[in-house]
Design a protein around this motif. Structure first.
Motif, short mmCIF file in Angstrom:
data_model
loop_
_atom_site.label_atom_id
_atom_site.label_comp_id
_atom_site.label_asym_id
_atom_site.label_seq_id
_atom_site.Cartn_x
_atom_site.Cartn_y
_atom_site.Cartn_z
N ALA A 76 0.38 24.81 -44.81
CA ALA A 76 -1.05 25.17 -44.27
C ALA A 76 -1.66 24.51 -42.98
CB ALA A 76 -1.73 25.95 -46.12
N ILE A 77 -1.54 24.48 -42.52
CA ILE A 77 -2.52 23.86 -41.49
C ILE A 77 -4.22 23.25 -42.08
CG2 ILE A 77 -2.93 23.12 -39.04
CD1 ILE A 77 -0.16 24.13 -38.80
N ALA A 78 -4.94 22.47 -42.36
CA ALA A 78 -6.40 22.37 -42.70
C ALA A 78 -7.21 22.15 -41.20
CB ALA A 78 -5.92 22.13 -44.00
N GLU A 79 -8.09 21.21 -41.77
CA GLU A 79 -9.02 20.52 -40.96
C GLU A 79 -8.48 19.38 -40.40
OE1 GLU A 79 -8.75 18.29 -44.43
OE2 GLU A 79 -9.10 20.56 -44.42
N LEU A 98 5.77 16.28 -47.67
CA LEU A 98 4.48 15.98 -47.18
C LEU A 98 3.69 16.76 -46.31
CD1 LEU A 98 6.05 12.10 -46.28
CD2 LEU A 98 4.83 13.05 -48.34
N ALA A 99 4.11 17.09 -45.69
CA ALA A 99 3.71 17.90 -44.75
C ALA A 99 3.00 19.03 -45.35
CB ALA A 99 3.39 18.68 -44.09
N GLY A 100 3.76 19.58 -46.06
CA GLY A 100 3.45 20.71 -47.07
C GLY A 100 2.17 20.34 -48.23
N ARG A 101 2.08 19.31 -48.94
CA ARG A 101 0.91 18.06 -49.83
C ARG A 101 -0.07 18.51 -49.16
NH1 ARG A 101 4.13 14.27 -53.64
NH2 ARG A 101 5.37 16.04 -54.69
N GLY A 102 -0.06 18.10 -47.19
CA GLY A 102 -1.14 18.30 -46.56
C GLY A 102 -1.79 16.88 -46.05
N MET A 103 -0.84 16.30 -46.48
CA MET A 103 -0.56 15.06 -45.17
C MET A 103 -0.45 15.66 -43.52
SD MET A 103 1.88 11.69 -45.18
CE MET A 103 0.87 11.20 -47.31
N ALA A 104 -0.90 14.48 -42.81
CA ALA A 104 -1.05 14.68 -41.10
C ALA A 104 0.26 13.87 -40.79
CB ALA A 104 -1.77 14.36 -40.68
N ILE A 105 0.84 14.33 -39.94
CA ILE A 105 2.55 13.41 -39.10
C ILE A 105 2.94 13.43 -38.19
CG2 ILE A 105 4.82 13.17 -39.45
CD1 ILE A 105 4.39 13.60 -42.41
N LEU A 106 2.61 11.97 -37.41
CA LEU A 106 2.88 11.83 -36.17
C LEU A 106 3.72 11.81 -36.04
CD1 LEU A 106 1.90 11.75 -33.01
CD2 LEU A 106 1.11 9.85 -33.67
N LEU A 107 4.78 12.36 -35.52
CA LEU A 107 6.09 12.04 -35.39
C LEU A 107 6.25 11.70 -34.10
CD1 LEU A 107 9.24 11.74 -36.04
CD2 LEU A 107 8.74 14.40 -35.59
N ALA A 114 -4.50 18.66 -40.77
CA ALA A 114 -4.35 18.42 -42.28
C ALA A 114 -2.77 19.31 -42.18
CB ALA A 114 -4.69 18.75 -43.53
N GLY A 115 -2.02 18.99 -42.86
CA GLY A 115 0.26 19.72 -42.37
C GLY A 115 -0.01 20.20 -41.85
N GLU A 116 -0.11 19.39 -41.00
CA GLU A 116 1.33 20.04 -39.84
C GLU A 116 1.73 18.05 -39.14
OE1 GLU A 116 -0.28 21.39 -34.41
OE2 GLU A 116 -1.85 19.17 -35.81
N ILE A 117 2.78 18.87 -39.20
CA ILE A 117 3.33 17.89 -37.89
C ILE A 117 3.49 18.01 -36.69
CG2 ILE A 117 5.96 17.20 -37.84
CD1 ILE A 117 6.51 17.69 -40.50
#
Length: 500
Positions: A254-257, A444-453, A281-284
């Motif tokens: 779930a991609i949030a704010e 981690l994304a599923g827990r709401g972390m934003a990730i820059l790969l 949040a939740g986005e890679i």
């Protein structure tokens, strides 16, 4: 009568303290052949190579080189026989020049002999030119980048007129152009009837350069054959015993704010400008692009290593100034750098000390570190990230590359970040470890972390990212959704063309 192989390994077995590293491994390398050796970390590749180079003696089995069985074998004897090895981590003297390092590997020791400095320099220039490396022979090796040091190692091996060259992850730190030059050198070696054992976790490279492939799993050979007869998916099944789809276990989150928003961000010293990007949040979000496009430079700006001098950086809707890594951590930003051995972990320190480094204040009381809390944290991270280590007290340098990378990630997860920046997180690690890193990213994304790969591997970018920002010459050339993203579209933007 068929020609005898250059190298034959017959029923090689090796154990260390009751652990079977190799079990009845048989392999041969022909003259003028590029034979790829693949397998997960711990499959036995390194042990096998050390037996070929004389660093280890087999418990049983036979090593045959050029038709003759080898009884007394050590590294010096191996070099005399014409066996050269290029390791992933260059084995060079950092305080000596390029020419001196090359000469040490090639010149015979003669007591009281005068050094012919002119000839040393000429030899270094000639060898570096042969592989297309633009490196000064009088440059101090410690001042060179990792790719440049790798090229010096390759030049040294070529200069030894080796009959068998072993290359262990030779392109791990090379650019695309440098890799092409290396492949040209390998083709020249093949034409000169030199045998090459080529080890790489970048499976796509094998199809460009290798003739045959041998797959090791749990110390045993599970496949040997012509590479053209086995596709990448089948190769991965041989290596890890599971399907290709398991390597990129992307889960819908779930991609949030927005967590971070960049508005016209620039940094003159880093060569980046006019960066507009949002990560939720939740986005890679993946940063793709060619070497030198500015991806790592942008990551360093976001982590406060380099200070932005233009535009705005907003975290959770509020403009912030990230002027140091300490400030970045306080704001919830974490950064796992590209070169894990130099910047990601401290090899001499135990796992527990590496994991706790970023949060020492939280684990201390009046300048006294609570070792029990540190150990509990390490044990929790070892379990969570499936780190294979004898104990939290084991030095990180004793772990495989994939497990070193997990420790580097664990250090920053301990800070409980809102934005996690991963710069080439799976470079130089095996397929199984890659799958575990990818699983962790999805979790981690599923827990709401934003990730820059940040990744140079397009399959990884396409397999894991929700959106892909393609950089070119310090700018974002375009942003592709997961549905729009193809290798062709990414490369079109990276090269300055309009995506289809």
């Amino acid at each position: 009568m068929p020609e005898l192989p250059l190298l034959s390994l017959v029923d090689i077995s090796k154990s260390f303290g009751g652990v079977h590293a190799l079990r009845n491994v048989s392999l041969d390398v022909r003259r003028g052949e590029v034979h790829s050796l693949v397998g997960e970390n711990g499959a036995g590749k390194s042990t096998l190579i050390k037996i070929v180079t004389g660093a280890h003696a087999p418990d049983c089995g036979e090593v045959v080189f050029d038709g003759q069985g080898i009884v007394h074998h050590d590294p010096v004897a191996a070099r005399r026989r014409g066996i050269a090895v290029i390791y992933q981590q260059p084995a060079l003297f950092p305080d000596l020049t390029v020419a001196e390092n090359i000469a040490l590997g090639l010149e015979a020791f003669q007591p009281l002999a005068r050094v012919d400095w002119k000839r040393r320099r000429e030899m270094a220039v000639e060898l570096l030119q042969r592989i297309g490396a633009n490196i000064r022979p009088d440059a101090v090796v410690g001042d060179l980048t990792m790719p440049e040091q790798q090229l010096v190692e390759i030049a040294k091996a070529i200069g030894a007129n080796a009959r068998l060259v072993i290359m262990d992850e030779p392109t791990a730190s090379l650019s695309e152009r440098e890799t092409e030059r290396l492949f040209a050198v390998i083709r020249a070696l093949r034409q000169a009837d030199v045998g090459v054992i080529y080890i790489s976790h970048r499976l796509e490279e094998l199809y460009q350069i290798a003739d045959r492939v041998t797959v090791l799993r749990d110390g045993a050979v599970v496949f040997t054959g012509e590479l053209k007869d086995v596709d990448r998916a089948k190769l991965i099944r041989y290596m890890v015993g599971r399907e290709l789809s398991a390597v990129f276990p992307k889960q819908v989150a779930a991609i949030a704010e927005p967590v971070i928003e960049l508005r016209d961000v620039g940094c003159r010293s880093a060569g980046i400008r006019n960066i507009d990007l949002c990560i939720r949040a939740g986005e890679i979000v993946a940063l793709a692009g060619l070497v030198g496009a500015g991806r790592t430079e942008l990551a360093r700006v976001l982590f406060g290593v380099t200070l932005a001098d233009a535009g705005q950086i907003c975290l959770h809707g509020k403009q912030v100034r990230i002027d140091s890594p300490i400030r970045a951590v306080e704001l919830g930003v974490a950064y796992v750098p590209e070169d894990r051995r130099r910047h990601g972990v401290i090899l001499e320190l135990p796992v527990a000390a590496n994991v706790s480094l970023a949060i020492l204040r939280q684990l201390s009381n009046y300048c006294r570190l609570h070792f029990r809390r540190e150990r509990r944290l390490a044990e929790e991270m070892i379990q969570r990230l499936f780190v294979k280590t004898p104990s939290p007290g084991t030095p990180v340098g004793h772990l495989s590359g994939g497990n070193q990378q997990k420790v580097a990630v664990a250090r920053w997860l301990a800070t409980k970040p809102k934005l996690l920046i991963l710069d080439e997180p799976t470079q130089g690690i095996d397929v199984g470890a890659k799958a575990e890193i990818h699983r962790l990213m999805s979790e981690l994304a599923g827990r709401g972390m934003a990730i820059l790969l940040i990744s140079s591997e397009l399959p990884e970018v396409l397999g894991m990212a929700d959106r892909i920002a393609v950089m070119r010459e310090g700018r974002i050339a375009g942003v592709l959704s997961r549905a729009e993203a193809t290798q062709e579209n990414i490369l079109s933007l990276a090269l300055g063309h309009v995506a289809a």
